[in-house]
Motif scaffolding. Sequence first.
Motif, PDB file in Angstrom:
ATOM      1  N   MET A   1       0.842  -1.175   0.000  1.00  0.00           N
ATOM      2  CA  MET A   1       0.000   0.000   0.000  1.00  0.00           C
ATOM      3  C   MET A   1       0.891   1.244   0.000  1.00  0.00           C
ATOM      4  O   MET A   1       1.837   1.335   0.786  1.00  0.00           O
ATOM      5  CB  MET A   1      -0.883  -0.035   1.267  1.00  0.00           C
ATOM      6  N   LEU A   2       0.606   2.198  -0.872  1.00  0.00           N
ATOM      7  CA  LEU A   2       1.366   3.438  -0.940  1.00  0.00           C
ATOM      8  C   LEU A   2       0.703   4.492  -0.059  1.00  0.00           C
ATOM      9  O   LEU A   2      -0.512   4.679  -0.087  1.00  0.00           O
ATOM     10  CB  LEU A   2       1.451   3.950  -2.372  1.00  0.00           C
ATOM     11  N   VAL A   3       1.530   5.179   0.743  1.00  0.00           N
ATOM     12  CA  VAL A   3       1.047   6.226   1.639  1.00  0.00           C
ATOM     13  C   VAL A   3       1.839   7.490   1.349  1.00  0.00           C
ATOM     14  O   VAL A   3       3.071   7.459   1.284  1.00  0.00           O
ATOM     15  CB  VAL A   3       1.237   5.816   3.119  1.00  0.00           C
ATOM     16  N   ASN A   4       1.115   8.592   1.182  1.00  0.00           N
ATOM     17  CA  ASN A   4       1.770   9.876   0.991  1.00  0.00           C
ATOM     18  C   ASN A   4       2.071  10.464   2.367  1.00  0.00           C
ATOM     19  O   ASN A   4       1.186  10.545   3.215  1.00  0.00           O
ATOM     20  CB  ASN A   4       0.867  10.811   0.182  1.00  0.00           C
ATOM     21  N   THR A   5       3.330  10.841   2.620  1.00  0.00           N
ATOM     22  CA  THR A   5       3.723  11.360   3.930  1.00  0.00           C
ATOM     23  C   THR A   5       4.107  12.829   3.831  1.00  0.00           C
ATOM     24  O   THR A   5       4.487  13.312   2.764  1.00  0.00           O
ATOM     25  CB  THR A   5       4.914  10.567   4.512  1.00  0.00           C
ATOM     26  N   ARG A   6       4.027  13.496   4.956  1.00  0.00           N
ATOM     27  CA  ARG A   6       4.377  14.918   5.023  1.00  0.00           C
ATOM     28  C   ARG A   6       5.869  15.147   4.781  1.00  0.00           C
ATOM     29  O   ARG A   6       6.255  16.094   4.094  1.00  0.00           O
ATOM     30  CB  ARG A   6       3.979  15.464   6.397  1.00  0.00           C
ATOM     31  N   ASP A   7       6.714  14.287   5.358  1.00  0.00           N
ATOM     32  CA  ASP A   7       8.154  14.537   5.358  1.00  0.00           C
ATOM     33  C   ASP A   7       8.981  13.611   4.474  1.00  0.00           C
ATOM     34  O   ASP A   7      10.149  13.909   4.214  1.00  0.00           O
ATOM     35  CB  ASP A   7       8.690  14.445   6.790  1.00  0.00           C
ATOM     36  N   PHE A   8       8.422  12.511   4.017  1.00  0.00           N
ATOM     37  CA  PHE A   8       9.217  11.514   3.289  1.00  0.00           C
ATOM     38  C   PHE A   8       8.664  11.162   1.912  1.00  0.00           C
ATOM     39  O   PHE A   8       9.101  10.192   1.300  1.00  0.00           O
ATOM     40  CB  PHE A   8       9.343  10.237   4.131  1.00  0.00           C
ATOM     41  N   GLY A   9       7.700  11.925   1.449  1.00  0.00           N
ATOM     42  CA  GLY A   9       7.103  11.627   0.153  1.00  0.00           C
ATOM     43  C   GLY A   9       6.240  10.374   0.236  1.00  0.00           C
ATOM     44  O   GLY A   9       5.670  10.064   1.275  1.00  0.00           O
ATOM     45  N   GLU A  10       6.195   9.654  -0.843  1.00  0.00           N
ATOM     46  CA  GLU A  10       5.382   8.445  -0.909  1.00  0.00           C
ATOM     47  C   GLU A  10       6.196   7.251  -0.410  1.00  0.00           C
ATOM     48  O   GLU A  10       7.342   7.067  -0.831  1.00  0.00           O
ATOM     49  CB  GLU A  10       4.931   8.221  -2.352  1.00  0.00           C
ATOM     50  N   ILE A  11       5.601   6.478   0.506  1.00  0.00           N
ATOM     51  CA  ILE A  11       6.279   5.278   1.011  1.00  0.00           C
ATOM     52  C   ILE A  11       5.355   4.083   0.842  1.00  0.00           C
ATOM     53  O   ILE A  11       4.136   4.221   0.777  1.00  0.00           O
ATOM     54  CB  ILE A  11       6.712   5.412   2.487  1.00  0.00           C
ATOM     55  N   ASN A  12       5.954   2.920   0.783  1.00  0.00           N
ATOM     56  CA  ASN A  12       5.207   1.672   0.650  1.00  0.00           C
ATOM     57  C   ASN A  12       5.145   0.999   2.021  1.00  0.00           C
ATOM     58  O   ASN A  12       6.180   0.807   2.658  1.00  0.00           O
ATOM     59  CB  ASN A  12       5.892   0.762  -0.373  1.00  0.00           C
ATOM     60  N   ILE A  13       3.941   0.663   2.475  1.00  0.00           N
ATOM     61  CA  ILE A  13       3.777  -0.042   3.747  1.00  0.00           C
ATOM     62  C   ILE A  13       2.917  -1.270   3.525  1.00  0.00           C
ATOM     63  O   ILE A  13       2.190  -1.365   2.537  1.00  0.00           O
ATOM     64  CB  ILE A  13       3.130   0.849   4.839  1.00  0.00           C
ATOM     65  N   SER A  14       2.999  -2.201   4.445  1.00  0.00           N
ATOM     66  CA  SER A  14       2.115  -3.367   4.379  1.00  0.00           C
ATOM     67  C   SER A  14       0.905  -3.107   5.279  1.00  0.00           C
ATOM     68  O   SER A  14       0.969  -2.298   6.202  1.00  0.00           O
ATOM     69  CB  SER A  14       2.851  -4.636   4.801  1.00  0.00           C
ATOM     70  N   GLU A  15      -0.167  -3.791   5.013  1.00  0.00           N
ATOM     71  CA  GLU A  15      -1.417  -3.614   5.773  1.00  0.00           C
ATOM     72  C   GLU A  15      -1.213  -3.867   7.263  1.00  0.00           C
ATOM     73  O   GLU A  15      -1.851  -3.230   8.095  1.00  0.00           O
ATOM     74  CB  GLU A  15      -2.504  -4.549   5.231  1.00  0.00           C
ATOM     75  N   ASP A  16      -0.301  -4.769   7.621  1.00  0.00           N
ATOM     76  CA  ASP A  16      -0.104  -5.086   9.036  1.00  0.00           C
ATOM     77  C   ASP A  16       0.672  -4.002   9.790  1.00  0.00           C
ATOM     78  O   ASP A  16       0.837  -4.078  10.996  1.00  0.00           O
ATOM     79  CB  ASP A  16       0.537  -6.462   9.227  1.00  0.00           C
ATOM     80  N   GLU A  17       1.141  -2.976   9.085  1.00  0.00           N
ATOM     81  CA  GLU A  17       1.815  -1.846   9.738  1.00  0.00           C
ATOM     82  C   GLU A  17       0.832  -0.745  10.151  1.00  0.00           C
ATOM     83  O   GLU A  17       1.207   0.195  10.851  1.00  0.00           O
ATOM     84  CB  GLU A  17       2.869  -1.235   8.813  1.00  0.00           C
ATOM     85  N   ILE A  18      -0.401  -0.857   9.712  1.00  0.00           N
ATOM     86  CA  ILE A  18      -1.404   0.168  10.011  1.00  0.00           C
ATOM     87  C   ILE A  18      -1.799   0.090  11.478  1.00  0.00           C
ATOM     88  O   ILE A  18      -2.111  -0.980  12.001  1.00  0.00           O
ATOM     89  CB  ILE A  18      -2.638   0.027   9.101  1.00  0.00           C
ATOM     90  N   LEU A  19      -1.763   1.257  12.131  1.00  0.00           N
ATOM     91  CA  LEU A  19      -2.188   1.381  13.518  1.00  0.00           C
ATOM     92  C   LEU A  19      -3.581   2.001  13.531  1.00  0.00           C
ATOM     93  O   LEU A  19      -3.831   2.993  12.843  1.00  0.00           O
ATOM     94  CB  LEU A  19      -1.218   2.270  14.294  1.00  0.00           C
ATOM     95  N   ASP A  20      -4.466   1.421  14.338  1.00  0.00           N
ATOM     96  CA  ASP A  20      -5.834   1.902  14.435  1.00  0.00           C
ATOM     97  C   ASP A  20      -6.000   2.688  15.729  1.00  0.00           C
ATOM     98  O   ASP A  20      -5.787   2.139  16.817  1.00  0.00           O
ATOM     99  CB  ASP A  20      -6.807   0.716  14.411  1.00  0.00           C
ATOM    100  N   PHE A  21      -6.348   3.962  15.621  1.00  0.00           N
ATOM    101  CA  PHE A  21      -6.642   4.813  16.772  1.00  0.00           C
ATOM    102  C   PHE A  21      -8.150   5.065  16.765  1.00  0.00           C
ATOM    103  O   PHE A  21      -8.626   5.982  16.082  1.00  0.00           O
ATOM    104  CB  PHE A  21      -5.878   6.133  16.671  1.00  0.00           C
ATOM    105  N   PRO A  22      -8.929   4.242  17.499  1.00  0.00           N
ATOM    106  CA  PRO A  22     -10.395   4.363  17.455  1.00  0.00           C
ATOM    107  C   PRO A  22     -10.899   5.768  17.786  1.00  0.00           C
ATOM    108  O   PRO A  22     -11.900   6.214  17.219  1.00  0.00           O
ATOM    109  CB  PRO A  22     -10.871   3.356  18.499  1.00  0.00           C
ATOM    110  N   ASP A  23     -10.210   6.482  18.687  1.00  0.00           N
ATOM    111  CA  ASP A  23     -10.637   7.827  19.088  1.00  0.00           C
ATOM    112  C   ASP A  23      -9.795   8.917  18.454  1.00  0.00           C
ATOM    113  O   ASP A  23      -9.929  10.096  18.811  1.00  0.00           O
ATOM    114  CB  ASP A  23     -10.562   7.965  20.610  1.00  0.00           C
TER     115      ASP A  23
END
Length: 144
Positions: A1-23
Amino acid sequence: MLVNTRDFGEINISEDEILDFPDGIYAFEDDHRFVLISPCGDNKYPMWLQSIDNVNVCFILFNPFEFDKDYSITVEESDAARIDAGEDTPVSYFVIAVVPSQYVDTTVNMKSPILINNDNHKGMQVIAPENYPIKFPAFKKEEE
């Protein structure tokens, strides 16, 4: 999955790296999905907590134990339940940095740490009942 970041441009991450903040995070309650970025290498500080859905929402994090080796907060049972954390659940603690133009004046918020359940990748920010400062100096200044 490609994610656009504020400081590092576009990076590739895997789905298992996603952190869920319910609130979300205080003042950013609409942002729920984040990724931890460690540009200095695996688990080295500082780290960036980047929103996956909003490129402009990004926090610089440090390990609170780097500033106070005895750092300890009381986590309310209801807060622990929000991230499905029990007594034996491995939880990581982080503090958010505020980095002004003069980086030597950087402070970290020891009062409101970020907690992440390492088993299920759920996170939240809490307000510690202990008497920790909101603006703790990150760098020691030389005596004048």
